[in-house]
Scaffold this active site. Structure first.
Site, PDB file in Angstrom:
ATOM      1  N   ASP A  13      -7.187  -8.749  -7.221  1.00  0.00           N
ATOM      2  CA  ASP A  13      -6.499  -9.644  -8.159  1.00  0.00           C
ATOM      3  C   ASP A  13      -6.477  -9.113  -9.589  1.00  0.00           C
ATOM      4  O   ASP A  13      -6.482  -9.873 -10.555  1.00  0.00           O
ATOM      5  CB  ASP A  13      -7.136 -11.053  -8.136  1.00  0.00           C
ATOM      6  CG  ASP A  13      -7.153 -11.640  -6.735  1.00  0.00           C
ATOM      7  OD1 ASP A  13      -6.218 -11.361  -5.981  1.00  0.00           O
ATOM      8  OD2 ASP A  13      -8.112 -12.366  -6.409  1.00  0.00           O
ATOM      9  N   LYS A  16      -2.149  -6.128  -9.694  1.00  0.00           N
ATOM     10  CA  LYS A  16      -1.428  -5.002  -9.077  1.00  0.00           C
ATOM     11  C   LYS A  16       0.059  -5.306  -8.885  1.00  0.00           C
ATOM     12  O   LYS A  16       0.917  -4.482  -9.190  1.00  0.00           O
ATOM     13  CB  LYS A  16      -2.064  -4.662  -7.708  1.00  0.00           C
ATOM     14  CG  LYS A  16      -3.516  -4.234  -7.821  1.00  0.00           C
ATOM     15  CD  LYS A  16      -4.149  -4.018  -6.464  1.00  0.00           C
ATOM     16  CE  LYS A  16      -4.375  -5.285  -5.667  1.00  0.00           C
ATOM     17  NZ  LYS A  16      -5.372  -6.208  -6.207  1.00  0.00           N
ATOM     18  N   GLY A  17       0.340  -6.523  -8.367  1.00  0.00           N
ATOM     19  CA  GLY A  17       1.735  -6.898  -8.099  1.00  0.00           C
ATOM     20  C   GLY A  17       2.593  -6.774  -9.341  1.00  0.00           C
ATOM     21  O   GLY A  17       3.667  -6.172  -9.324  1.00  0.00           O
ATOM     22  N   LYS A  18       2.101  -7.313 -10.440  1.00  0.00           N
ATOM     23  CA  LYS A  18       2.865  -7.262 -11.695  1.00  0.00           C
ATOM     24  C   LYS A  18       3.151  -5.816 -12.096  1.00  0.00           C
ATOM     25  O   LYS A  18       4.279  -5.474 -12.455  1.00  0.00           O
ATOM     26  CB  LYS A  18       2.087  -7.966 -12.818  1.00  0.00           C
ATOM     27  CG  LYS A  18       2.703  -7.640 -14.172  1.00  0.00           C
ATOM     28  CD  LYS A  18       2.041  -8.220 -15.385  1.00  0.00           C
ATOM     29  CE  LYS A  18       2.663  -7.520 -16.596  1.00  0.00           C
ATOM     30  NZ  LYS A  18       2.408  -8.173 -17.864  1.00  0.00           N
ATOM     31  N   ALA A  39      -4.004 -10.238   1.025  1.00  0.00           N
ATOM     32  CA  ALA A  39      -3.519  -9.938  -0.333  1.00  0.00           C
ATOM     33  C   ALA A  39      -2.597 -11.048  -0.834  1.00  0.00           C
ATOM     34  O   ALA A  39      -1.890 -11.674  -0.052  1.00  0.00           O
ATOM     35  CB  ALA A  39      -2.761  -8.614  -0.319  1.00  0.00           C
ATOM     36  N   GLY A  40      -2.624 -11.259  -2.136  1.00  0.00           N
ATOM     37  CA  GLY A  40      -1.661 -12.143  -2.784  1.00  0.00           C
ATOM     38  C   GLY A  40      -1.280 -11.489  -4.092  1.00  0.00           C
ATOM     39  O   GLY A  40      -2.107 -11.407  -4.999  1.00  0.00           O
ATOM     40  N   HIS A  41      -0.075 -10.953  -4.170  1.00  0.00           N
ATOM     41  CA  HIS A  41       0.368 -10.226  -5.357  1.00  0.00           C
ATOM     42  C   HIS A  41       1.425 -11.048  -6.085  1.00  0.00           C
ATOM     43  O   HIS A  41       2.484 -11.330  -5.526  1.00  0.00           O
ATOM     44  CB  HIS A  41       0.900  -8.836  -4.961  1.00  0.00           C
ATOM     45  CG  HIS A  41      -0.158  -7.947  -4.372  1.00  0.00           C
ATOM     46  ND1 HIS A  41       0.077  -6.667  -3.956  1.00  0.00           N
ATOM     47  CD2 HIS A  41      -1.487  -8.170  -4.164  1.00  0.00           C
ATOM     48  CE1 HIS A  41      -1.057  -6.142  -3.496  1.00  0.00           C
ATOM     49  NE2 HIS A  41      -2.000  -7.039  -3.609  1.00  0.00           N
ATOM     50  N   GLN A 223      -6.219  -5.601  -2.240  1.00  0.00           N
ATOM     51  CA  GLN A 223      -7.650  -5.835  -2.480  1.00  0.00           C
ATOM     52  C   GLN A 223      -8.111  -4.966  -3.662  1.00  0.00           C
ATOM     53  O   GLN A 223      -7.290  -4.555  -4.461  1.00  0.00           O
ATOM     54  CB  GLN A 223      -8.495  -5.542  -1.227  1.00  0.00           C
ATOM     55  CG  GLN A 223      -8.325  -6.566  -0.102  1.00  0.00           C
ATOM     56  CD  GLN A 223      -7.029  -6.404   0.673  1.00  0.00           C
ATOM     57  OE1 GLN A 223      -6.763  -5.371   1.251  1.00  0.00           O
ATOM     58  NE2 GLN A 223      -6.215  -7.445   0.703  1.00  0.00           N
TER      59      GLN A 223
END
Ligand code: GDP
Ligand code: IMO
Ligand code: MG
Length: 422
Positions: A13, A16-18, A39-41, A223
């Site tokens: 968290d 990474k997604g951003k 995962a939750g991006h 992760q």
């Protein structure tokens, strides 16, 4: 070198997604190489928010190809919901979203097993996301798993039933947990049909052909490095290699193809789930960070544990992955502090150490802190380094010095635009 890597250096968290979404236009392909729907991006742009679990974070950039690599474990149900989200937003992913045939499938009975095992652990719970990750990787290494490529074979249903029966026997070893297997199964087979509308590829050939063509690839980690199966805070870890080494096995590329390794860290630190967290703040300051940072899990909604940044831990994960540049996110969350604390060493059995002890769960150690001035002013949305308060620039430079690695970006808010590139 064709393949750059972006991964989290803490317990997940990190944002990474951003950052993948920001960097994506510089690449031709974004590739997920490990993990699964644990995962939750989160991506935020144009006033809209998206959370991705399996789909790579390059999907919102038109024209870009995205691949779910062989190292990923896929739950067709979650993936199908993600596709619904993309459809609703009018994102055209046709011909842009590829799935490696060698990626393993998460069955509903993997989730059932995850729930039963975790429930049986009592107060030694890992804090798993209960997405079936552990049991699926167990079947992979135990050589029992079902893979995406098996869907196309005539004996798929038979193999599914066989594996399910095995799981049902295993579940019998644990106390009962509520789980509507028949209902989940029905949804799963529907979702498998949906999965088949995507393009299945032999990922290792597909990606190496792309490399030969001169395509630029960004491997997107899930992760964090401290959740790595080998080097994380075992047994409070996930079941895949979350470090750079995982990119080679998770995509089928050779190490010499790896170029830049972009490591992401928050300006502080969080962890969701159980396990050791040496710089955790359990009191008011931790609560404050949680509220300011909106620290609630993107996958499970659970409150994240918060603490100070840990340089001993970061030096360890920078070393493991050969990180060549750092991204520091969520600096805006520290806006209201007069003084920040940074763990720069550990006291292990009474002596100062700059290395992580073997077993963070049982050994006798504590973090030793250095005070650093805060900026105590609002820097949310700042996009130019010149507009950052001096104390914030000093903090970033302090991290660079202590970690021996350049900070190439500083994130000042959740939106795609809220970023200082240095
Ligand atoms: P990931 O799993 O590494 O992609 O990160 P998550 O999406 O689970 O968690 C990061 C959270 O922080 C998300 O809610 C993001 O929208 C948010 N975020 C990312 N960068 C920043 C930042 O610089 N400032 C703030 N305030 N929030 C951020
Ligand atoms: P992203 O990609 C934060 C944690 C879980 C649990 C442990 C094992 O969003 O950073 P698992 O479901 O893998 O059996 O859970 O790992 N965990 C994460 N924590 N971010 C994640 O992913 C995580 N994926 C798993 O909370 O402690
Ligand atoms: Mg996340």
């Amino acid at each position: 070198m064709a393949v750059d890597v972006l991964l989290g250096l803490q317990w997940g968290d990190e944002g990474k997604g951003k950052i993948v979404d920001v960097l994506a236009p510089q690449y031709d392909i974004i590739a997920r190489f490990q993990g699964g729907p644990n995962a939750g991006h989160t991506l935020i742009f144009d006033g809209k928010k998206f959370v991705l679990h399996t789909v790579p974070s390059g999907i919102f950039r038109p024209g870009l190809k995205n691949i779910i690599g062989n190292g990923v474990v896929i739950d067709p149900i979650t993936l199908s919901k993600e596709l619904d989200q993309l459809d609703a937003a009018g994102v055209d992913y046709a011909g842009r979203l590829f799935v490696a045939r060698k990626a393993h499938l998460i069955l509903p009975s993997h989730r059932l097993l995850d729930a039963a095992r975790e429930n049986a652990k009592g107060d030694r719970k890992i804090g798993s996301t209960l997405k079936g990750i552990g049991p699926t990787y167990m079947d992979k290494t135990g050589r029992n798993g079902l893979r995406v490529g098996n869907i196309e074979a005539p004996d798929f249903r038979e193999r599914y039933e066989e594996l399910k029966e095995k799981h049902k026997q295993l579940v019998g070893l644990y106390p009962f947990v509520e789980f509507e297997l028949a209902k989940e199964e029905e949804a799963w087979f529907k979702a498998v049909e949906r999965l088949q509308t995507l393009e299945f590829v032999d990922g290792e050939y597909w990606i190496n052909d792309a490399i030969k063509r001169g395509d630029k690839i960004l491997a997107e980690g899930a992760q964090g490095s401290m959740l790595d199966i080998d080097f994380g805070t075992y047994p409070f870890v996930t079941s895949s290699n979350t470090i750079t080494a995982g990119v080679c096995t998770g995509l089928g590329i050779a190490p010499q193809q790896i170029g830049e390794v972009i490591g992401i860290t928050k300006a502080y630190c969080t962890r969701v789930g159980g396990g050791p967290f040496p710089t955790e703040l359990t009191g008011e300051t931790g609560e404050f960070l949680r509220a300011e940072g909106g620290e609630f899990g993107a996958t499970t909604g659970r409150p994240r544990r918060c603490g100070w940044i840990d340089l001993v831990q970061l030096r360890y994960t920078i070393m493991l992955s050969g990180v060549t540049q750092l991204v520091v996110t969520k600096v805006d969350v520290l806006n209201k502090f007069e003084t920040l604390k940074v763990a720069d060493a550990y006291k292990v059995d009474g002596s100062l150490s700059h290395e992580l002890p073997f077993d963070l769960v049982h050994e006798n150690y504590e973090a030793v802190y250095t005070d650093v001035p805060g900026w105590n002013s609002n820097l949310t949305s700042v996009k130019e380094e010149a507009n950052l308060p001096k104390a914030c620039i000093d903090y970033v430079q302090f991290l660079e010095e202590k970690l021996g690695t350049r900070v190439s970006m500083v994130s000042t808010g959740p939106d795609r635009e809220e970023l200082v590139v240095r």
